[in-house]
Motif scaffolding. Structure first.
Motif, PDB file in Angstrom:
ATOM      1  N   ARG A  76       0.817  -1.205   0.000  1.00  0.00           N
ATOM      2  CA  ARG A  76       0.000   0.000   0.000  1.00  0.00           C
ATOM      3  C   ARG A  76       0.857   1.263   0.000  1.00  0.00           C
ATOM      4  O   ARG A  76       0.549   2.233  -0.667  1.00  0.00           O
ATOM      5  CB  ARG A  76      -0.911   0.022   1.241  1.00  0.00           C
ATOM      6  CG  ARG A  76      -1.804  -1.200   1.352  1.00  0.00           C
ATOM      7  CD  ARG A  76      -2.840  -1.253   0.278  1.00  0.00           C
ATOM      8  NE  ARG A  76      -3.718  -2.403   0.459  1.00  0.00           N
ATOM      9  CZ  ARG A  76      -4.591  -2.792  -0.420  1.00  0.00           C
ATOM     10  NH1 ARG A  76      -4.731  -2.159  -1.548  1.00  0.00           N
ATOM     11  NH2 ARG A  76      -5.347  -3.843  -0.185  1.00  0.00           N
ATOM     12  N   ASP A 184     -10.117   6.519   4.091  1.00  0.00           N
ATOM     13  CA  ASP A 184      -8.754   5.988   4.217  1.00  0.00           C
ATOM     14  C   ASP A 184      -7.848   6.970   4.951  1.00  0.00           C
ATOM     15  O   ASP A 184      -7.068   6.585   5.828  1.00  0.00           O
ATOM     16  CB  ASP A 184      -8.164   5.706   2.829  1.00  0.00           C
ATOM     17  CG  ASP A 184      -8.499   4.313   2.325  1.00  0.00           C
ATOM     18  OD1 ASP A 184      -8.918   3.469   3.135  1.00  0.00           O
ATOM     19  OD2 ASP A 184      -8.331   4.067   1.124  1.00  0.00           O
ATOM     20  N   CYS A 371      -1.791   4.656   3.343  1.00  0.00           N
ATOM     21  CA  CYS A 371      -2.299   3.284   3.296  1.00  0.00           C
ATOM     22  C   CYS A 371      -3.763   3.241   2.858  1.00  0.00           C
ATOM     23  O   CYS A 371      -4.533   4.166   3.104  1.00  0.00           O
ATOM     24  CB  CYS A 371      -2.177   2.626   4.666  1.00  0.00           C
ATOM     25  SG  CYS A 371      -0.488   2.434   5.248  1.00  0.00           S
ATOM     26  N   GLN A 372      -4.121   2.138   2.244  1.00  0.00           N
ATOM     27  CA  GLN A 372      -5.499   1.912   1.828  1.00  0.00           C
ATOM     28  C   GLN A 372      -6.128   0.908   2.778  1.00  0.00           C
ATOM     29  O   GLN A 372      -5.683  -0.230   2.893  1.00  0.00           O
ATOM     30  CB  GLN A 372      -5.554   1.399   0.380  1.00  0.00           C
ATOM     31  CG  GLN A 372      -6.959   1.257  -0.146  1.00  0.00           C
ATOM     32  CD  GLN A 372      -6.989   1.040  -1.651  1.00  0.00           C
ATOM     33  OE1 GLN A 372      -6.063   1.411  -2.357  1.00  0.00           O
ATOM     34  NE2 GLN A 372      -8.064   0.431  -2.134  1.00  0.00           N
ATOM     35  N   PHE A 373      -7.179   1.319   3.463  1.00  0.00           N
ATOM     36  CA  PHE A 373      -7.826   0.489   4.466  1.00  0.00           C
ATOM     37  C   PHE A 373      -9.144  -0.100   3.983  1.00  0.00           C
ATOM     38  O   PHE A 373      -9.688  -0.987   4.627  1.00  0.00           O
ATOM     39  CB  PHE A 373      -8.089   1.306   5.737  1.00  0.00           C
ATOM     40  CG  PHE A 373      -6.836   1.685   6.482  1.00  0.00           C
ATOM     41  CD1 PHE A 373      -6.312   0.862   7.457  1.00  0.00           C
ATOM     42  CD2 PHE A 373      -6.174   2.864   6.189  1.00  0.00           C
ATOM     43  CE1 PHE A 373      -5.167   1.203   8.144  1.00  0.00           C
ATOM     44  CE2 PHE A 373      -5.028   3.221   6.877  1.00  0.00           C
ATOM     45  CZ  PHE A 373      -4.519   2.394   7.850  1.00  0.00           C
ATOM     46  N   ARG A 378      -8.378   2.741  -6.191  1.00  0.00           N
ATOM     47  CA  ARG A 378      -7.808   4.090  -5.996  1.00  0.00           C
ATOM     48  C   ARG A 378      -7.149   4.522  -7.307  1.00  0.00           C
ATOM     49  O   ARG A 378      -5.977   4.253  -7.549  1.00  0.00           O
ATOM     50  CB  ARG A 378      -6.802   4.091  -4.849  1.00  0.00           C
ATOM     51  CG  ARG A 378      -6.328   5.487  -4.497  1.00  0.00           C
ATOM     52  CD  ARG A 378      -5.280   5.493  -3.398  1.00  0.00           C
ATOM     53  NE  ARG A 378      -5.845   5.223  -2.083  1.00  0.00           N
ATOM     54  CZ  ARG A 378      -5.138   5.308  -0.954  1.00  0.00           C
ATOM     55  NH1 ARG A 378      -3.865   5.647  -0.998  1.00  0.00           N
ATOM     56  NH2 ARG A 378      -5.712   5.045   0.212  1.00  0.00           N
TER      57      ARG A 378
END
Length: 382
Positions: A76, A184, A371-373, A378
């Motif tokens: 990420r 995010d 970071c991508q939660f 994206r």
């Protein structure tokens, strides 16, 4: 169980002015249950979105990045390769460089021999086709969502009621990518928002406010339209499991950008009390909005609302704006343009250059390398 005729479905979802969010298309292995029709006859779906953290590692206890595995974090945040991946990549490059000459025909053209398709390939493709969305499910005796409903008591699942296709005036009932992007950022920078008082403009389904409610003290999630606000309030209720008692609060309120005052009529649904207006002015330090810049008149109204509210705040305030830059081909320009984004940028520049003795606005872009939660696409246009 809801019975919907084919004619009703066509009228509700696929008209000439239909706008479709594709967020749900990028959620593999997720089912979408149609739970009801709303007041205007639009199908309402219930979707489950997973947060990439451990249930026991809530934001107030540990930094959320510690809850992500090392491999996910590298992917990420830095796109770094582990030793195994790096070795595999090097081997692939070596094979490609050595074998490329063997793939050339007599004329020097690349001649790739393709493996015949096997029955297993066709079966795998058929399985994938079954997972194409949207899919309308209805509840019966053997509920397909029984296991998933049990899973949703965990602290890593968000349940959102939403529509998948609406006219332009009802796009707030859908889920949009910029809302996930802003969520995010909230999860990544949770210490920044801890114990804050927050206002969201154009909250829509409420997903960003719900995420903010896991860390902030109080969130005022605002939009316009009783049907939309009822859906938003339902989503807040569905996600009480994310917020411990006394930890965070999300209040759904009406805020019409076309009006100069808060709605304080006690007879009106989702109106403000005088105490709530005073609380907002006295304690709000964060304002946010996601994917609300698609109409020039609404953009102008939003910035007027931002100026009016911030002018009355007791404390300095940070405004977070997330949007997707949508490219469209226009006959007027005979080219691919992004007029809504251009108007947004021009208005933002006007706000930054505003000469006000009491207030000063500064604009700072945020890099998308955090970071991508949440699971969504994206894209570079965000």
């Amino acid at each position: 169980m809801v019975d919907v005729t084919e004619e009703e479905m066509d009228n509700c979802t696929f008209r000439s002015d239909t706008v479709l969010s594709d967020v749900h298309l990028h959620c593999p292995n997720k089912r979408h249950l149609m739970v009801r029709l709303n007041a205007v006859g639009q199908p309402v779906f219930l979707s489950h979105f997973k947060i990439l953290w451990n249930a026991e590692d809530l934001p107030s206890e540990k930094h959320l990045r510690e809850a992500i595995t090392e491999r996910e974090y590298q992917y990420r945040s830095g796109n770094e390769l582990c030793d195994e991946d790096r070795n595999n990549l090097n081997k692939e490059r070596e094979l490609n460089s050595e074998g490329v000459e063997a793939l050339l025909d007599d004329d020097g053209d690349l001649d790739v021999v393709r493996r015949p398709r096997e029955a297993s390939d066709l079966e795998a493709e058929d399985l994938l086709r079954v997972k194409v969305y949207p899919v309308i499910l209805t509840k019966g005796n053997d509920d397909a969502f029984e296991d998933e409903e049990q899973e949703c008591t965990c602290s890593d699942i968000i349940k959102i009621e939403h529509t998948m296709a609406t006219p332009l005036e009802d796009v707030g009932k859908q889920v949009w990518r910029a809302a996930f992007l802003l969520a995010d950022y909230i999860l990544f920078k949770w210490e920044t928002f801890q114990c804050c008082s927050v206002l969201e403009l154009g909250g829509g389904t409420g997903i960003t406010s719900i995420i903010m409610g896991t860390v902030a003290k109080r969130v005022y999630c605002t939009d316009v339209g009783e049907d939309l606000l009822a859906m938003c309030e339902q989503n807040v209720a569905l996600n009480k499991h994310l917020m411990e008692p006394g930890r965070g609060e999300v209040k759904v309120k009406e805020l019409d950008w076309m009006k100069d005052e808060f709605c304080t009529d006690p007879e009106a649904p989702y109106s403000w009390s005088e105490e709530e207006v005073a609380d907002l002015h006295d304690h709000c330090t964060v304002i946010m909005a996601a994917d609300v810049f698609y109409d020039d008149d609404l953009t102008d109204a939003l910035f007027r609302t931002l100026y009016r509210i911030t002018h009355n705040l007791r404390n300095s305030c940070t405004i977070y704006l997330a949007l997707e830059k949508r490219l469209n081909f226009t006959l007027r320009h005979m080219d691919v343009t992004c007029e809504a984004y251009s108007h947004f940028r021009n208005t933002l520049n006007d706000l930054e250059n505003l000469q006000d003795r009491k207030m000063k606005y500064t604009v700072e872009p945020i890099k998308l390398d955090f970071c991508q939660f949440l699971l969504y696409e994206r894209i570079e246009q965000l």
